[in-house]
Design an enzyme around this catalytic site. Sequence first.
Site, PDB file in Angstrom:
ATOM      1  N   GLY A  49      -0.831   8.332   6.567  1.00 29.36           N
ATOM      2  CA  GLY A  49      -1.257   7.117   7.227  1.00 29.36           C
ATOM      3  C   GLY A  49      -0.387   5.983   6.743  1.00 29.36           C
ATOM      4  N   GLN A  54       1.806  -2.703   4.823  1.00 33.52           N
ATOM      5  CA  GLN A  54       2.829  -1.900   4.130  1.00 33.52           C
ATOM      6  C   GLN A  54       4.214  -2.069   4.753  1.00 33.52           C
ATOM      7  OE1 GLN A  54       0.264   1.882   4.138  1.00 33.52           O
ATOM      8  NE2 GLN A  54       1.534   2.135   2.307  1.00 33.52           N
ATOM      9  N   CYS A 103       0.488   7.245  -2.213  1.00 37.44           N
ATOM     10  CA  CYS A 103       0.673   6.137  -1.275  1.00 37.44           C
ATOM     11  C   CYS A 103       2.160   5.903  -1.066  1.00 37.44           C
ATOM     12  CB  CYS A 103       0.019   4.884  -1.858  1.00 37.44           C
ATOM     13  SG  CYS A 103       0.167   3.425  -0.809  1.00 37.44           S
ATOM     14  N   LEU A 104       2.541   5.652   0.180  1.00 33.20           N
ATOM     15  CA  LEU A 104       3.952   5.381   0.468  1.00 33.20           C
ATOM     16  C   LEU A 104       4.438   4.121  -0.248  1.00 33.20           C
ATOM     17  CD1 LEU A 104       4.056   6.165   4.295  1.00 33.20           C
ATOM     18  CD2 LEU A 104       4.808   7.625   2.407  1.00 33.20           C
ATOM     19  N   HIS A 145      -8.641   4.952   2.260  1.00 30.44           N
ATOM     20  CA  HIS A 145      -7.370   4.540   1.641  1.00 30.44           C
ATOM     21  C   HIS A 145      -6.617   3.572   2.558  1.00 30.44           C
ATOM     22  CE1 HIS A 145      -3.530   5.434  -0.688  1.00 30.44           C
ATOM     23  NE2 HIS A 145      -3.081   4.839   0.403  1.00 30.44           N
ATOM     24  N   GLU A 146      -6.526   3.917   3.839  1.00 30.04           N
ATOM     25  CA  GLU A 146      -5.755   3.051   4.756  1.00 30.04           C
ATOM     26  C   GLU A 146      -6.466   1.725   4.981  1.00 30.04           C
ATOM     27  OE1 GLU A 146      -2.744   3.693   5.274  1.00 30.04           O
ATOM     28  OE2 GLU A 146      -2.919   5.718   4.491  1.00 30.04           O
ATOM     29  N   HIS A 149      -5.936  -0.912   2.367  1.00 32.68           N
ATOM     30  CA  HIS A 149      -4.696  -1.696   2.447  1.00 32.68           C
ATOM     31  C   HIS A 149      -4.920  -3.020   3.175  1.00 32.68           C
ATOM     32  CE1 HIS A 149      -1.578   0.796   0.713  1.00 32.68           C
ATOM     33  NE2 HIS A 149      -1.960   1.854   1.385  1.00 32.68           N
TER      34      HIS A 149
HETATM   35 ZN    ZN Z   1      -1.336   3.722   0.890  1.00 34.38          ZN
END
Ligand code: ZN
Length: 188
Positions: A49, A54, A103-104, A145-146, A149
């Site tokens: 995701g 981000q 996480c990216l 999680h998403e 953000h």
């Molecule tokens: Zn993340």
Amino acid sequence: MALLKIAEVGNPILRRRSREVSREELLGPTMQTLIDDLIETMRDADGAGIAAPQVHLPVRICVIEIRPNHPRYPEKEPIPLTVLVNPVVTPTSDATLESFEGCLSVPNLRGRVRRHADILVRFWDRAGQEREVRAHGIQAVTYQHECDHLDGRLFVDRVTDPTSFTTWRNYATFVKDSKDVAVPAAVR
Ligand code: ZN
């Protein structure tokens, strides 16, 4: 379509509360292109995701997709491509579970996080239609999680035991097959 640059931990954009998107704005070319680019960037980076902050845009939009045998998260159950606009997460039970998240925006780090195991997510799709989805276990973790953000929160904030932090390589070497990993069966 374009690949977008991903903000990494330490960038203040990841710590802001992102703003709601109006339907009119959502249906315009800027947000529709952003959604296309989020999808492309997520897939290129093998993410499960990605959220708009981000990629340096503080609006409440995120996308989720877990294809079968996902390269970064083979343990996760598949989730079809879902675009979430202005999502709101509500727990639907007191159950929680722990799992290792990554996480990216936090390169090469995973850590153990406890989350709600049962949730209802209300959101708009990319056409502005109201939707809701119920999620359980590891799938519920991905949504939380998403959506975190969008409120400026990263999984590292929720790691209660810092000794669980691990690189991805060491996760595969030392953690993945050990009983220390929570899978849906560990929901409690
Ligand atoms: Zn993340």
